[in-house]
Design a protein around this motif. Structure first.
Motif, mmCIF file in Angstrom:
data_model
loop_
_atom_site.group_PDB
_atom_site.id
_atom_site.type_symbol
_atom_site.label_atom_id
_atom_site.label_comp_id
_atom_site.label_asym_id
_atom_site.label_seq_id
_atom_site.Cartn_x
_atom_site.Cartn_y
_atom_site.Cartn_z
ATOM 1 N N VAL A 97 0.922 -1.105 0.117
ATOM 2 C CA VAL A 97 -0.062 -0.042 0.189
ATOM 3 C C VAL A 97 0.977 1.339 0.023
ATOM 4 C CG1 VAL A 97 -1.790 1.278 1.378
ATOM 5 C CG2 VAL A 97 -1.884 -1.101 1.005
ATOM 6 N N VAL A 98 0.333 2.048 -0.811
ATOM 7 C CA VAL A 98 1.494 3.594 -0.994
ATOM 8 C C VAL A 98 0.412 4.511 -0.618
ATOM 9 C CG1 VAL A 98 2.655 5.130 -2.547
ATOM 10 C CG2 VAL A 98 2.633 2.526 -2.778
ATOM 11 N N VAL A 99 0.814 5.451 0.455
ATOM 12 C CA VAL A 99 -0.004 6.612 0.857
ATOM 13 C C VAL A 99 0.268 7.737 -0.127
ATOM 14 C CG1 VAL A 99 -0.369 7.928 2.762
ATOM 15 C CG2 VAL A 99 0.255 5.416 3.234
ATOM 16 N N HIS A 100 -0.558 8.113 -0.623
ATOM 17 C CA HIS A 100 -0.530 9.151 -1.660
ATOM 18 C C HIS A 100 -1.409 10.276 -1.067
ATOM 19 C CE1 HIS A 100 1.199 7.241 -5.158
ATOM 20 N NE2 HIS A 100 0.644 6.201 -5.034
ATOM 21 N N PRO A 101 -1.149 11.718 -1.529
ATOM 22 C CA PRO A 101 0.010 11.879 -2.571
ATOM 23 C C PRO A 101 1.265 11.741 -1.990
ATOM 24 C CG PRO A 101 -1.653 13.801 -2.350
ATOM 25 C CD PRO A 101 -1.994 12.919 -1.278
ATOM 26 N N GLN A 102 2.264 11.481 -2.852
ATOM 27 C CA GLN A 102 3.684 11.249 -2.395
ATOM 28 C C GLN A 102 4.481 11.016 -3.782
ATOM 29 O OE1 GLN A 102 5.998 8.217 -0.971
ATOM 30 N NE2 GLN A 102 4.611 6.580 -0.611
ATOM 31 N N VAL A 140 3.915 -1.000 3.458
ATOM 32 C CA VAL A 140 3.335 0.253 3.585
ATOM 33 C C VAL A 140 4.296 1.500 3.328
ATOM 34 C CG1 VAL A 140 1.763 2.118 4.965
ATOM 35 C CG2 VAL A 140 1.156 -0.406 5.026
ATOM 36 N N LEU A 141 4.008 2.321 2.589
ATOM 37 C CA LEU A 141 4.944 3.340 2.193
ATOM 38 C C LEU A 141 4.506 4.817 2.508
ATOM 39 C CD1 LEU A 141 5.560 0.943 -0.306
ATOM 40 C CD2 LEU A 141 7.775 2.175 -0.176
ATOM 41 N N VAL A 142 5.083 5.472 3.340
ATOM 42 C CA VAL A 142 4.740 6.821 3.369
ATOM 43 C C VAL A 142 5.735 7.574 3.352
ATOM 44 C CG1 VAL A 142 4.875 6.281 5.845
ATOM 45 C CG2 VAL A 142 3.129 8.088 5.161
ATOM 46 N N GLY A 143 5.759 8.914 3.126
ATOM 47 C CA GLY A 143 7.035 10.032 3.131
ATOM 48 C C GLY A 143 6.678 10.843 4.201
ATOM 49 N N ASN A 144 7.681 11.500 5.106
ATOM 50 C CA ASN A 144 7.814 12.289 5.910
ATOM 51 C C ASN A 144 8.851 13.080 6.040
ATOM 52 O OD1 ASN A 144 5.883 13.208 7.918
ATOM 53 N ND2 ASN A 144 7.243 12.378 9.619
ATOM 54 N N PRO A 145 8.971 14.421 5.997
ATOM 55 C CA PRO A 145 7.809 15.113 5.480
ATOM 56 C C PRO A 145 7.517 14.747 3.744
ATOM 57 C CG PRO A 145 9.720 16.614 5.521
ATOM 58 C CD PRO A 145 10.076 15.345 6.191
ATOM 59 N N THR A 146 6.271 14.863 3.658
ATOM 60 C CA THR A 146 5.817 14.380 2.100
ATOM 61 C C THR A 146 6.002 15.257 0.945
ATOM 62 O OG1 THR A 146 4.085 13.430 3.395
ATOM 63 C CG2 THR A 146 3.845 13.196 1.231
ATOM 64 N N ASN A 147 6.496 14.775 -0.098
ATOM 65 C CA ASN A 147 6.838 15.265 -1.556
ATOM 66 C C ASN A 147 5.386 14.740 -2.124
ATOM 67 O OD1 ASN A 147 7.226 16.305 -3.795
ATOM 68 N ND2 ASN A 147 9.001 14.827 -4.360
ATOM 69 N N PRO A 148 4.430 15.660 -2.794
ATOM 70 C CA PRO A 148 4.504 17.322 -2.615
ATOM 71 C C PRO A 148 3.947 17.802 -1.939
ATOM 72 C CG PRO A 148 2.925 16.035 -4.076
ATOM 73 C CD PRO A 148 3.308 14.825 -3.477
ATOM 74 N N GLU A 172 12.183 9.217 4.287
ATOM 75 C CA GLU A 172 12.571 10.820 4.922
ATOM 76 C C GLU A 172 13.686 11.514 4.146
ATOM 77 O OE1 GLU A 172 13.848 10.229 9.066
ATOM 78 O OE2 GLU A 172 11.665 9.411 9.880
ATOM 79 N N ALA A 173 13.395 11.448 2.646
ATOM 80 C CA ALA A 173 14.556 11.906 1.893
ATOM 81 C C ALA A 173 14.473 13.732 2.469
ATOM 82 C CB ALA A 173 13.956 11.911 0.566
ATOM 83 N N PHE A 174 13.317 14.127 2.832
ATOM 84 C CA PHE A 174 13.377 15.472 3.158
ATOM 85 C C PHE A 174 13.591 15.854 4.621
ATOM 86 C CE2 PHE A 174 11.773 15.502 -0.982
ATOM 87 C CZ PHE A 174 12.455 16.506 -1.739
#
Ligand SMILES: Cc1ncc(COP(=O)(O)O)c(C=O)c1O
Length: 347
Positions: A97-102, A140-148, A172-174
């Motif tokens: 599962v990919v959490v979008h938008p990301q 599960v994949l989530v961005g933090n902080p999230t792009n975009p 956590e690229a950002f």
């Protein structure tokens, strides 16, 4: 390049193709500015050592120490982007599962590896709602902080996504764009199945070098390492990883993040002067997400005036009314907002 299986969102689109020589680049979230000597010098010195195959020992130890982890909890990668490919290959997920938008690359990598991907789409203002992730998700994949979206989720909300038997990937690229990294999980060993991805691309302006890493339990690190190509990180990239892990680098990162927060507040203030523009969410990173009428025409007109901004319609969960704009220095933001004001009057 459209990714097989998604006729709607061009998951292979990235901001760099929107920038042409001479344009003001607000489409790519890589910091520009001079490279500090403490980073440039070891990268340059490493060129004298290129006859040898890369040795990761020093870099791995330095990265581990920076995050309070052990070296066997660190996997160095050719940019954070490589980690998505490794995860897609090595995690035998039945319900990813990919959490979008990301960022679209995690989904693109999963699809390319043959996975069927479920999207958990957060509506504006894009706060993380753990209940949107299906209970049977095993990756599960989530961005933090999230792009975009530039949203910084509370670490406590992200932790709620962890389950025994589930791999939870936090991109956590950002993270280093948030002063003190208050919501980072990089040092956490107690969260089941956690993988934290980090990139050295953004703050340090190293997109061309390809260096990032992931932090996870040793068993998971070994599984991901097993599908990594041989010698995946070059000697200059290893030199950068070591240099960016020092106390000096971390202190400078914080200074940069604090200055960025001021520049972002300025950009936001100026954008709020434009009644047609709405902020997608409270931004916390090096870019802001905007909703505006006729965004596609606006984006094209901005290009004609020399400004490249990132289109929003390639992100699942967004659409043609969104654009993403990088935070730059105040003079650049002022000039951009004044051009945007003119453009909005005529489109
Ligand atoms: C959220 C996010 N994660 C990961 C990456 C990949 O970064 P890297 O250059 O380290 O591969 C990007 C690049 O745009 C990104 O935006």
């Amino acid at each position: 390049m459209p990714v097989a299986g998604d006729p709607v969102f061009d998951l292979g689109h990235h901001g760099d193709v929107e920038v042409e020589p001479g344009m003001v680049d607000l489409a790519v979230n890589v910091r520009s500015g001079p490279m500090p000597d403490w980073l440039a010098e070891p990268i340059a010195a490493s060129l004298g050592d290129l006859a040898r195959y890369p040795d990761q020992t020093t870099a791995r130890r330095a990265v581990a120490e920076r995050h309070g982890r052990d070296p066997d909890e660190v996997l160095l990668t050719a940019g954070a982007a490589q980690a998505f490919v490794l995860l897609a290959r090595a995690v035998p997920a039945r319900r990813p599962v990919v959490v979008h938008p990301q960022f679209t690359e995690p989904e693109a990598a999963l699809r390319a590896a043959g996975h069927e991907v479920t999207r958990a789409v957060l509506p504006a203002p894009f706060a993380l709602d753990p209940d949107r992730v299906p209970e049977d998700a095993d990756l599960v994949l989530v961005g933090n902080p999230t792009n975009p979206t530039s949203v910084l989720h509370p670490a406590a909300d992200i932790e709620k996504l962890a389950r025994p038997g589930r791999v939870l990937v936090v991109d956590e690229a950002f993270a280093d764009t948030t002063p003190g990294e208050p919501e980072s999980l990089a040092a956490r060993r107690d969260v089941a199945g956690l993988v934290v991805l980090r990139s050295l691309t953004k703050t340090w302006g190293l997109a061309g070098l390809r260096i990032g890493y992931l932090l996870a339990a040793p068993e998971l690190v070994s599984r991901l390492a097993a599908v990594q190509p041989l010698w995946p990180v070059s000697t200059p990239a290893l030199a950068a990883a070591t240099a960016c892990a020092t106390h000096q680098a971390v202190a400078e990162e914080q200074r940069i993040a604090t200055a960025l927060a001021d520049d972002r507040a300025h950009l936001v203030r100026r954008l709020r002067e434009l009644p047609q523009v709405t902020l997608g969410a409270e931004p916390a990173s090096s870019f802001v997400l905007l909703r505006l009428p006729r965004a596609e025409q606006v984006r094209r007109s901005l290009r004609l005036r020399g400004y490249a901004v990132r289109r929003g319609d390639t992100f699942p969960g967004l659409g043609a009314e969104w654009i993403r704009v990088a935070v730059r220095d105040r003079a650049t933001s002022d000039a951009f907002v004044s051009v945007l004001r003119d453009v909005l009057e005529v489109v």
